[in-house]
Design an enzyme around this catalytic site. Structure first.
Site, PDB file in Angstrom:
ATOM      1  N   ASN A 119       3.262 116.231   0.462  1.00 50.89           N
ATOM      2  CA  ASN A 119       3.177 114.798   0.180  1.00 50.89           C
ATOM      3  C   ASN A 119       3.613 113.961   1.354  1.00 50.89           C
ATOM      4  OD1 ASN A 119       5.609 112.800  -0.485  1.00 50.89           O
ATOM      5  ND2 ASN A 119       6.368 114.897  -0.791  1.00 50.89           N
ATOM      6  N   PHE A 123       7.704 106.532   0.072  1.00 47.86           N
ATOM      7  CA  PHE A 123       8.490 105.631  -0.800  1.00 47.86           C
ATOM      8  C   PHE A 123       7.643 104.509  -1.409  1.00 47.86           C
ATOM      9  CE2 PHE A 123      12.677 106.337   1.809  1.00 47.86           C
ATOM     10  CZ  PHE A 123      12.728 107.646   1.374  1.00 47.86           C
ATOM     11  N   SER A 184      13.862 112.027   3.793  1.00 48.38           N
ATOM     12  CA  SER A 184      12.416 112.115   3.567  1.00 48.38           C
ATOM     13  C   SER A 184      11.693 112.065   4.908  1.00 48.38           C
ATOM     14  CB  SER A 184      11.944 110.949   2.688  1.00 48.38           C
ATOM     15  OG  SER A 184      12.314 111.188   1.373  1.00 48.38           O
ATOM     16  N   ASN A 186       8.694 110.981   5.429  1.00 47.78           N
ATOM     17  CA  ASN A 186       7.535 110.081   5.404  1.00 47.78           C
ATOM     18  C   ASN A 186       7.829 108.624   5.724  1.00 47.78           C
ATOM     19  OD1 ASN A 186       5.859 112.272   4.648  1.00 47.78           O
ATOM     20  ND2 ASN A 186       6.727 112.125   2.585  1.00 47.78           N
ATOM     21  N   THR A 187       9.074 108.334   6.083  1.00 44.77           N
ATOM     22  CA  THR A 187       9.416 106.995   6.571  1.00 44.77           C
ATOM     23  C   THR A 187       9.839 107.185   8.027  1.00 44.77           C
ATOM     24  OG1 THR A 187      10.130 106.235   4.401  1.00 44.77           O
ATOM     25  CG2 THR A 187      10.997 105.037   6.288  1.00 44.77           C
ATOM     26  N   LYS A 217      21.610 113.347   0.308  1.00 40.27           N
ATOM     27  CA  LYS A 217      20.528 114.340   0.215  1.00 40.27           C
ATOM     28  C   LYS A 217      20.044 114.671   1.618  1.00 40.27           C
ATOM     29  CE  LYS A 217      16.149 115.358  -2.080  1.00 40.27           C
ATOM     30  NZ  LYS A 217      15.224 114.970  -3.141  1.00 40.27           N
ATOM     31  N   ASN A 246      15.538 118.281   0.705  1.00 39.41           N
ATOM     32  CA  ASN A 246      14.285 117.536   0.583  1.00 39.41           C
ATOM     33  C   ASN A 246      13.117 118.447   1.013  1.00 39.41           C
ATOM     34  OD1 ASN A 246      12.485 115.244   0.438  1.00 39.41           O
ATOM     35  ND2 ASN A 246      14.301 113.966   0.727  1.00 39.41           N
TER      36      ASN A 246
HETATM   37  C1  LIG Z   1       5.237 114.003  -4.509  1.00 44.20           C
HETATM   38  C2  LIG Z   1       6.671 114.096  -4.124  1.00 44.20           C
HETATM   39  C3  LIG Z   1       7.399 112.928  -3.920  1.00 44.20           C
HETATM   40  C4  LIG Z   1       8.748 112.998  -3.569  1.00 44.20           C
HETATM   41  N1  LIG Z   1       9.451 111.841  -3.392  1.00 44.20           N
HETATM   42  C5  LIG Z   1      10.787 111.902  -3.118  1.00 44.20           C
HETATM   43  C6  LIG Z   1      11.544 110.716  -3.023  1.00 44.20           C
HETATM   44  O1  LIG Z   1      11.045 109.600  -3.207  1.00 44.20           O
HETATM   45  N2  LIG Z   1      12.865 110.837  -2.724  1.00 44.20           N
HETATM   46  C7  LIG Z   1      13.473 112.054  -2.533  1.00 44.20           C
HETATM   47  O2  LIG Z   1      14.681 112.105  -2.289  1.00 44.20           O
HETATM   48  N3  LIG Z   1      12.762 113.195  -2.647  1.00 44.20           N
HETATM   49  C8  LIG Z   1      11.452 113.146  -2.937  1.00 44.20           C
HETATM   50  N4  LIG Z   1      10.742 114.300  -3.055  1.00 44.20           N
HETATM   51  C9  LIG Z   1      11.417 115.595  -2.799  1.00 44.20           C
HETATM   52  C10 LIG Z   1      11.908 116.282  -4.078  1.00 44.20           C
HETATM   53  O3  LIG Z   1      12.861 115.516  -4.772  1.00 44.20           O
HETATM   54  C11 LIG Z   1      12.521 117.654  -3.727  1.00 44.20           C
HETATM   55  O4  LIG Z   1      13.668 117.462  -2.927  1.00 44.20           O
HETATM   56  C12 LIG Z   1      11.554 118.552  -2.969  1.00 44.20           C
HETATM   57  O5  LIG Z   1      10.235 118.367  -3.428  1.00 44.20           O
HETATM   58  C13 LIG Z   1      11.925 120.024  -3.118  1.00 44.20           C
HETATM   59  O6  LIG Z   1      11.943 120.426  -4.468  1.00 44.20           O
HETATM   60  P1  LIG Z   1      10.689 121.131  -5.206  1.00 44.20           P
HETATM   61  O7  LIG Z   1      10.252 122.262  -4.322  1.00 44.20           O
HETATM   62  O8  LIG Z   1      11.228 121.563  -6.535  1.00 44.20           O
HETATM   63  O9  LIG Z   1       9.649 120.090  -5.309  1.00 44.20           O
HETATM   64  C14 LIG Z   1       9.381 114.265  -3.399  1.00 44.20           C
HETATM   65  C15 LIG Z   1       8.648 115.431  -3.616  1.00 44.20           C
HETATM   66  C16 LIG Z   1       7.307 115.365  -3.974  1.00 44.20           C
HETATM   67  C17 LIG Z   1       6.549 116.633  -4.212  1.00 44.20           C
END
Ligand SMILES: Cc1cc2nc3c(=O)[nH]c(=O)nc-3n(C[C@H](O)[C@H](O)[C@H](O)COP(=O)(O)O)c2cc1C
Length: 359
Positions: A119, A123, A184, A186-187, A217, A246
């Site tokens: 992804n 934000f 993150s 993406n910023t 985080k 993350n």
């Molecule tokens: C589509 C998507 C959007 C995400 N947006 C955020 C976010 O806005 N803030 C954040 O701290 N982590 C965000 N994450 C990261 C997740 O909270 C998590 O840390 C990461 O995906 C690893 O866990 P997972 O493998 O169970 O997905 C996002 C993940 C995905 C897949």
């Protein structure tokens, strides 16, 4: 398998663009949230709570240790549906001070053969005022809730503290914990804030404004030594906990044809990387702060591995897309069995078990 099983629903959702599927799932959750009887029926199917996995954390009862990771409920619109899906707590956001659209679409991809997600959302959210409105509506809804905060894309790194200050003030009396997200991918420039000076400044600021527990985080894309140093700095500066990790920008993890060289990868491809970094942090910080592990958790065994490495709580996001809410039930039921099989009377005895004899 019933007609309404997630595997059937997934066949439809996976025919749609990932972001459309996400919006549809969100619409479903918001709709169901208005039907208490349906909520109760589904909750009875998926929500597991047992004394052995119930914990008091931050003055709140967490009925099970499996939470929803940040990014699914960016605007706090699905909170009441989360226990229904089996989660013991939820983390909303990342929320920024002002609303913003996020990056250009397409920005969400399924790496199906890798059971992973990529992804580059950036934000996309409706901003702090909208989220506060959602939280006001939940006055009588008692459920463990974290608010994950981040800076707006157009705010320069030099002005980033101002954004976080605004957010600490906005959310100082809501939810049960606040998460500083500077991890993150993406910023642009956000991860550069993962440095000692910024960490010291932001936690000093948080302390002036709020008595809420504030957690950090972190990203998985740094050396173990750097991650430990950063987390130690955060804890010394007043962090109430660490959330690791993350998404990763290690694109070498996959040769998937859908792979893009931007955004962050999560799900199965992240499991080992996230575990290894979490374990290093756990060895150093277990017993000194609260640790939450997230990244590719897809089974009770994986959640248990994180718990033994020091996690009091775990979070799931990507594997929910592949396995549906039965995964959350499966993890919680499996944890109860694994704890009992190892002779533990309560989860707290297993948290950090890898390190207990060494300390
Ligand atoms: C589509 C998507 C959007 C995400 N947006 C955020 C976010 O806005 N803030 C954040 O701290 N982590 C965000 N994450 C990261 C997740 O909270 C998590 O840390 C990461 O995906 C690893 O866990 P997972 O493998 O169970 O997905 C996002 C993940 C995905 C897949």
């Amino acid at each position: 398998m019933s007609l309404f099983s997630y595997q059937n629903l997934k066949k439809i959702l996976f025919k749609l663009e990932p972001e459309t599927a996400h919006l549809l799932a969100g619409f479903g959750l918001r709709t169901v949230a208005h039907c208490p009887t349906v909520l109760r029926l589904i909750k009875n199917k998926f929500f597991i709570t047992e004394p052995i996995i119930t914990q008091e954390i931050f003055g709140k009862t967490f009925q099970n240790p499996v939470g929803l990771g940040a990014g699914f409920d960016k605007d706090g619109q699905y909170i009441t549906a989360m226990p229904t899906l089996g989660f013991g707590f939820t983390e909303i956001g990342t929320v920024t001070p002002k609303p913003q659209d996020g990056n250009a679409k397409p920005r969400l991809f399924r790496l199906i053969e890798d059971s992973s997600v990529q992804n580059a959302m950036g934000f996309n959210n409706k901003g702090k005022d909208f989220m506060l409105e959602q939280l006001k509506k939940l006055y009588f809804f008692d459920y463990p809730l974290g608010v994950n905060i981040g800076k707006n894309k157009l705010t320069s790194e030099d002005d980033a503290l101002n954004d976080y200050e605004e957010l600490f003030r906005a959310f100082k009396d809501t939810g049960d914990y606040i998460v500083i997200n500077i991890s993150s991918p993406n910023t642009p420039g956000l991860r550069d804030l993962q440095n000692e000076k910024f960490i010291n400044d932001i936690f000093a600021l948080a302390k002036e404004i709020t008595s809420q527990p504030v957690l950090l985080k972190i990203a998985p894309d740094m050396s173990k030594e750097d991650a430990i140093a950063l987390c130690k700095t955060a804890v010394d500066a007043g962090a109430a906990g660490i959330i690791a990790t993350n998404t990763t920008i290690d694109y070498s993890l996959t040769d998937s044809p859908q792979k893009q060289d931007f955004g962050g990868i999560s799900g199965a491809l992240l499991t080992e990387k996230s575990y290894e970094l979490f374990r290093a942090i756990g060895e150093e910080l277990y017993g000194k702060t609260l640790l939450i592990s997230v990244g590719g958790i897809d089974s009770a065994q994986e959640a248990y591995r994180r718990i033994k490495a020091g996690a009091s709580l775990v979070q799931v996001y990507s594997m929910l897309i592949y396995k549906g809410p039965s995964l959350i039930k499966e993890i919680n039921e499996g944890l109860v069995e694994l704890l009992q099989a190892d002779g533990y009377k309560h989860i707290s005895e297993a948290i950090g078990a890898d390190w207990k004899d060494k300390k």
